[in-house]
Design a protein around this motif. Structure first.
Motif, PDB file in Angstrom:
ATOM      1  N   LEU A  41      21.724 -25.972 -52.618  1.00 10.38           N
ATOM      2  CA  LEU A  41      21.362 -27.226 -53.276  1.00 10.38           C
ATOM      3  C   LEU A  41      19.884 -27.301 -53.626  1.00 10.38           C
ATOM      4  N   LYS A  42      19.060 -26.820 -52.708  1.00  9.50           N
ATOM      5  CA  LYS A  42      17.623 -26.917 -52.906  1.00  9.50           C
ATOM      6  C   LYS A  42      17.179 -26.206 -54.182  1.00  9.50           C
ATOM      7  N   THR A  72      29.437 -28.815 -58.714  1.00  5.87           N
ATOM      8  CA  THR A  72      30.136 -30.079 -58.972  1.00  5.87           C
ATOM      9  C   THR A  72      29.907 -30.535 -60.398  1.00  5.87           C
ATOM     10  N   LEU A  73      30.788 -31.396 -60.850  1.00  9.01           N
ATOM     11  CA  LEU A  73      30.708 -31.890 -62.221  1.00  9.01           C
ATOM     12  C   LEU A  73      29.423 -32.688 -62.439  1.00  9.01           C
ATOM     13  N   ARG A 101      26.577 -32.316 -61.077  1.00 10.04           N
ATOM     14  CA  ARG A 101      25.434 -31.417 -61.223  1.00 10.04           C
ATOM     15  C   ARG A 101      25.426 -30.820 -62.624  1.00 10.04           C
ATOM     16  N   GLY A 157      27.125 -47.185 -61.330  1.00  6.80           N
ATOM     17  CA  GLY A 157      25.727 -46.819 -61.237  1.00  6.80           C
ATOM     18  C   GLY A 157      25.033 -46.780 -62.578  1.00  6.80           C
ATOM     19  N   VAL A 158      23.754 -46.485 -62.540  1.00  7.67           N
ATOM     20  CA  VAL A 158      22.916 -46.442 -63.732  1.00  7.67           C
ATOM     21  C   VAL A 158      22.256 -45.068 -63.781  1.00  7.67           C
ATOM     22  N   LEU A 187      19.597 -42.417 -63.876  1.00  4.85           N
ATOM     23  CA  LEU A 187      18.197 -42.428 -63.458  1.00  4.85           C
ATOM     24  C   LEU A 187      17.527 -41.161 -63.969  1.00  4.85           C
ATOM     25  N   LEU A 195      14.877 -39.353 -61.681  1.00  2.00           N
ATOM     26  CA  LEU A 195      15.213 -38.874 -60.345  1.00  2.00           C
ATOM     27  C   LEU A 195      15.415 -37.356 -60.405  1.00  2.00           C
ATOM     28  N   GLU A 222      17.147 -35.455 -58.513  1.00  6.03           N
ATOM     29  CA  GLU A 222      18.333 -34.971 -57.812  1.00  6.03           C
ATOM     30  C   GLU A 222      19.492 -34.933 -58.794  1.00  6.03           C
ATOM     31  N   GLU A 249      22.491 -34.412 -58.455  1.00  5.02           N
ATOM     32  CA  GLU A 249      23.762 -34.965 -57.984  1.00  5.02           C
ATOM     33  C   GLU A 249      23.808 -36.483 -58.095  1.00  5.02           C
ATOM     34  N   TYR A 250      22.670 -37.100 -57.895  1.00  7.06           N
ATOM     35  CA  TYR A 250      22.693 -38.544 -57.681  1.00  7.06           C
ATOM     36  C   TYR A 250      22.036 -39.335 -58.789  1.00  7.06           C
TER      37      TYR A 250
END
Lengths: 189, 862
Positions: free
Chosen positions: B638-639, B679-680, B682, B731-732, B734, B737, B739, B741-742
């Motif tokens: 992930l990193k 993952t999708l 990502r 969600g919105v 970002l 950000l 990351e 994933e998020y």
């Protein structure tokens, strides 16, 4: 319903930070980025409220509406994140799963999915994939191989150790899974 | 000719006289003794080192069994055979002695020319009594039963023996006759060391006659026969001419301060003479190398040219021409020293000749290399020597030529003897402070690595390189490390353990077989194995297993270098080179190193003081490792994804956009190849960010990135969510950000594509519209074959305008419309324009009246 005290906030955020991608080391300086995002969302203000020893996460709009309900009549509002035990510890509930953006993830194989959803630990044989550099006893979120979150737990071993384990050793301790929505339907509020 | 001969005679006699009644003999003697002592010490050490170097590749001597025994074959009497062997040994001894003597003389010659300690020499025959040539006669005497012979006979025999020792010696060792008298080793003038022309007349062919047998002793007999002088081949003149012209440039570099016209002409004359000589010798050697080892020696003798007018030029010329000569005449195999048995064994005459040639060639080659090395060393240490023939400033030029020669030899003769020594000389020079020299050496090393098919040479070079880097505490140029990138290693043996167990198993099998098989079967088996072994030896091509083994060993050393740097010198300038190298060879790393290596890479990234390029290399290395046998690891890095995501937006838009190519490679490994593990979320986040990146990079980078995006969309068909403006998730998005994933990429859309559809570069436009249609592989929105078949990296290279050309070429400006607008106020229709112009001019004329509304207003109001 009242806002959390400083003590309570600290306890809860410490617990949360085990699961989210800004890990606990950074917590002392500033609250984790994920937690900050939980509170300062771009789509409006959100807040945490304590009610009946349970912590609820809700938008400010809901908060205002909730004031219309009497305290003893209010069962639940917003999303329940978890509860404080009588000893003052914080325990996460499965309802918080959607809001956790984990640092560490564990994918389980399709055969193990059911076992996990019945409340069992994840064994090495059922481990599909794991995030690199996971520390021991770090909070992890468990996913199915199709990237559906199933619950969360605690890593029993580091990533490196996982590789050398025998197939029947426990890799992730179970804490909560989405099966609880059915099993503990009445207590999950 | 006569003059020189007589002169030499005079000098010789003078020298001899001086030896006995020299007024300052004390100093000379002390000098001489010192010289001898150093020589002895050195020769011992040198013998060890050069022998060690030689044994590096030469395997163990062949087994005794496989040699055919003469007795069986020929059925000759044992006495006869014994006689033969004795005869041979006798001759050999004589030849050896001559050889040794010649070597010693040359060594002393080298010493004279450079007062430094003697260079290590390769010594084929170790002999404790090296210094004892004097007792040649006595030796002979001892071999004779003197008590049984009368005095007159004895005298005659002695004379004969002397003669024999003269005639039976190795003719290739072209030693002047009087050399024996000189063994006192007084400091001799260097011109005496040069082979002389007149020696040619002295050449005598020797016919060995059957020896006389006397009781148990042998008296060798031989006859002298004058040689018919061979004419220089006239045809070779052209060749010589060519070589001359080749060297003209060298000569022009040298400039002697012009003091007089005569001097210049004299110099030119001398130079032409020398050049002609070099050319003649060179062409003679090349035309018939087997018989011209002496000429080779003569040519090499010109390396120590002492005439200070032309010394530098001549030396350079000789160096270069010798290099070319050696490149031509060196055999395609490695010459190994003969074993004792082989020396004793009887061989045919041709074989004997070949051996002599080989021996001569190898010794000349060795001396030549030593001379080159000496030249380089002189330059490095800036010592003035060699009898002041060369001025100090000229050392640099000389050394550069020497380095060039050594480099050429390194590349041209990797199979030949002394290649290890060449490597040892060159490797320190790779890190030389002079950029020219170090570049030359690095280039040569790169070529060696690229062209080395066997792997021996690269292994040796890498070994030396590793030692050098460690010895300098990683304080070397990055170019040195970058040479390792050109190693041709495709496959290595990753399962060494299994191989180790294999032979054991076979051994056990043999034991079992001994029990199970019958006697006849065993015999058959044995014969079969023997045959197989022979077949294996007869195999001309290099064995593949052997090659893989060598490559494995080489690679282990390379990784040792890399890991050492990663561990001990993370801050050094070598890091980019190391990362690049690791990325290249990552798929060959042993599985056990993976964890540590990944940890190190992650720490490197986390510390954050890497440049963009370096961190990209880190990521690439990590994924290269994981893509090979790392599949079994089942980890999710992930990193590294997060880091690449973070880095992408920071890529600059400037001209040298080489980072993009690494990014494209990373994307290929990270998203397309690992589609099952990504993952999708990502993937979508990356697609979005890449499109954002497209907006500000150069067009060719945009094309490459969009091609990569296309591959990702094909790998994750659900990415079409990004092209759908209706869908909405929780969600919105970002965008800031870091990351993937998020950042909720499902809630955004690729609006960048619409901007890119208006790009000035037509291919970018094509790609953008293709992507906005959801990257279909067929139908109206599909790309042409020429675009869809090529990889992102290729597209990036093809559409780069590094050499200031546009691809596709820019058409002639066809936009009339644009011209029209830029001119200014003008109208399309001619008639309308006329009307407007007229109206305007009228208006201008009536300007004051018509525009003064206020006045009109006031007028009306009043």
């Amino acid at each position: 319903m009242r806002p959390l005290t400083d003590e309570e906030t600290k306890t809860m955020f410490e617990k949360l930070s085990k699961y989210v991608f800004n890990n606990a080391r950074l917590f002392s300086d500033s609250i984790g980025e994920n937690i900050k995002l939980l509170v300062d969302r771009p789509d409006g203000g959100y807040c945490f409220r304590l009610h009946n020893d349970r912590v609820y996460y809700m938008s400010e709009k809901i908060l205002k509406l909730a004031t219309n309900v009497a305290r003893d009549k209010l069962v639940s509002v917003g999303t329940c994140f978890g509860k404080f035990t009588k000893t003052g510890k914080f325990r996460l509930h499965i309802t918080a799963l959607d809001f956790l953006a984990p640092y560490a993830k564990v994918w389980v194989k399709p055969g193990t999915e059911q076992s996990f959803l019945y409340g069992n630990h994840v064994l090495k044989s059922g481990l599909g994939r794991i995030t690199e550099n996971t520390a021991q006893y770090q909070g992890v979120v468990v996913y199915s191989m199709a990237d559906v979150p199933l619950g969360f737990g605690v890593a029993a071993k580091t990533t490196q150790e996982c590789r050398r384990m025998d197939p029947m050793a426990i890799v992730v301790f179970h804490q909560a899974d989405v099966g609880e929505f059915i099993r503990n339907e009445d207590t999950l509020t | 000719m006569i003059f020189t001969t007589s002169l030499q005679c005079v000098v010789e006699s003078d020298r001899l006289a001086a030896r006995w009644r020299c007024p300052h003999s004390v100093t000379r003697k002390s000098l001489y003794f010192r010289f001898r002592i150093t020589l002895r010490k050195d020769s011992a050490a040198a013998r060890r080192s050069w022998d060690a170097a030689e044994t590096f590749r030469s395997g163990p001597p062949k087994s005794k069994k496989r040699k055919p025994s003469f007795r069986r074959l020929l059925k000759t009497s044992s006495v006869k055979i014994e006689n033969k062997t004795k005869n041979r040994r006798f001759k050999q001894e004589n030849a050896d002695k001559k050889h040794r003597k010649e070597k010693k003389k040359l060594r002393s010659a080298l010493k004279d020319s450079s007062i430094r300690t003697a260079r290590p020499l390769e010594v084929y025959k170790k002999n404790p009594e090296e210094e004892l040539e004097e007792d040649e006669d006595d030796d002979f005497l001892e071999t004779l039963p003197t008590d049984m012979i009368e005095e007159e006979d004895l005298e005659q025999m002695k004379a004969m023996a002397r003669k024999a020792s003269f005639v039976t010696r190795d003719l290739s060792a072209s030693e002047p006759v009087y050399s024996k008298k000189r063994k006192g080793g007084q400091s001799t003038e260097s011109y005496e060391k040069l082979p002389r022309k007149m020696r040619k007349e002295e050449q005598k062919e020797v016919i060995h006659l059957l020896p006389i047998k006397d009781k148990s002793r042998l008296i060798p007999q031989s006859m002298e026969k004058p040689v018919i002088q061979k004419e220089e081949d006239e045809n070779e003149e052209e060749d010589a001419e060519m070589e001359l012209s080749e060297k003209d440039e060298d000569e022009e570099q040298e400039a002697v301060p012009l003091t007089a016209e005569e001097r210049e002409t004299l110099r030119a004359q001398k130079l032409t003479e020398k050049k002609l000589r070099i050319a003649m010798l060179g062409s003679a050697i090349i035309s018939d190398p087997n018989n011209n080892v002496k000429k080779l020696k003569e040519l090499r003798g010109m390396l120590v040219e002492t005439d200070s007018y032309v010394a530098v030029t001549v030396r350079k010329l000789v160096m270069v021409s010798l290099m070319e000569v050696f490149k031509d005449i060196a055999p395609a195999y490695r010459i190994r020293p003969l074993t004792e048995e082989e020396k004793d064994a009887k061989v045919r005459r041709e074989t004997q000749q070949l051996r002599e040639f080989e021996e001569g060639l190898i010794s000349q080659y060795k001396f030549y290399l030593e001379n080159l090395e000496q030249t380089i060393k002189d330059w490095k240490q800036k010592k003035l020597k060699r009898s002041q023939a060369v001025a100090l400033p000229a050392y640099r030029g000389l050394a550069e030529v020497a380095v060039r020669c050594v480099c050429e030899l390194l590349v041209a003769l990797p199979h030949f003897n002394f290649h290890n020594n060449i490597i040892v000389v060159l490797v320190p020079l790779m890190n030389d402070s002079s950029k020219k020299v170090s570049d030359m050496c690095c280039e040569a090393m790169k070529t060696l690595f690229k062209e080395d098919k066997l792997g021996y040479a690269s292994l040796a070079a890498v070994k030396v390189l590793s030692g050098m880097i460690k010895g300098r505490h990683f304080n070397v140029r990055p170019e040195v490390l970058k040479t390792l990138m050109s190693l041709r290693i495709r496959e290595v043996d990753l399962k060494r353990d299994t191989e180790d167990t294999a032979p054991k198993k076979r051994f056990l099998n043999n034991k079992e077989k001994r029990k199970s098989l019958s006697r006849m079967q065993r015999k058959w088996k044995k014969a079969e194995e023997k045959l197989e072994k022979e077949l294996l030896e007869a195999e001309a091509s290099e064995n593949k297993d052997k090659k893989v083994k060598l490559h494995t060993e080489t690679l282990n050393i390379v990784f040792l270098i890399y890991f050492r740097i990663l561990k001990k010198a993370q801050k050094s300038v070598l890091l980019p080179a190391v990362l690049e190298g690791l990325a290249k060879f990552a798929h060959l790393i042993n599985l056990e190193f993976f964890d540590d290596l990944l940890n190190v890479l992650q720490n490197l990234i986390r510390t954050g003081d890497l440049t963009t390029r370096e961190s990209l290399h880190c990521i690439q290395t990590a994924f290269n490792i994981l893509s090979g046998q790392g599949d079994v690891l089942n980890i999710d890095p992930l990193k590294f994804y997060t880091h690449l995501y973070k880095t992408l937006i920071g890529l600059h838009a400037g001209a040298p956009n080489d980072d993009i190519i690494i990014v494209l490679q990373c994307l290929d490994v990270m998203l397309t190849k690992r589609r099952k593990q990504v993952t999708l979320q990502r993937a979508m986040a990356f697609v979005k960010r890449l499109c954002t990146l497209c907006l500000h990079v150069l067009p060719n980078a945009s094309i490459g990135i969009m091609a990569a995006n296309r591959a990702v969309i094909h790998a994750f068909p659900k990415c079409d969510l990004l092209l759908d403006s209706e869908s909405q998730g929780s969600g919105v998005f970002l965008p800031e950000l870091d990351e993937p994933e998020y950042c909720n990429p499902q809630n955004t859309s690729l609006w960048e594509l619409h901007t890119l559809m208006r790009h000035y570069q037509p291919v970018v436009r094509k790609f953008a519209s293709h992507l906005s249609h959801g990257a279909p592989s067929e139908g109206s929105g599909a790309l042409g074959v020429n675009l869809s078949r090529r990889s992102p990296g290729q597209l990036f290279e093809d559409y780069s305008f590094r050499d200031m050309t546009f691809n596709p070429p820019v058409g002639a400006p066809t936009t009339k419309k644009r011209d029209y607008f830029t001119i200014g106020p003008a109208l399309l229709d001619q008639q309308l324009k006329k009307q407007v112009d007229k109206a305007l001019s009228v208006a201008a004329a009536a300007d004051d009246a018509s525009l003064d509304f206020s006045q009109a207003l006031t007028q009306t109001s009043t």
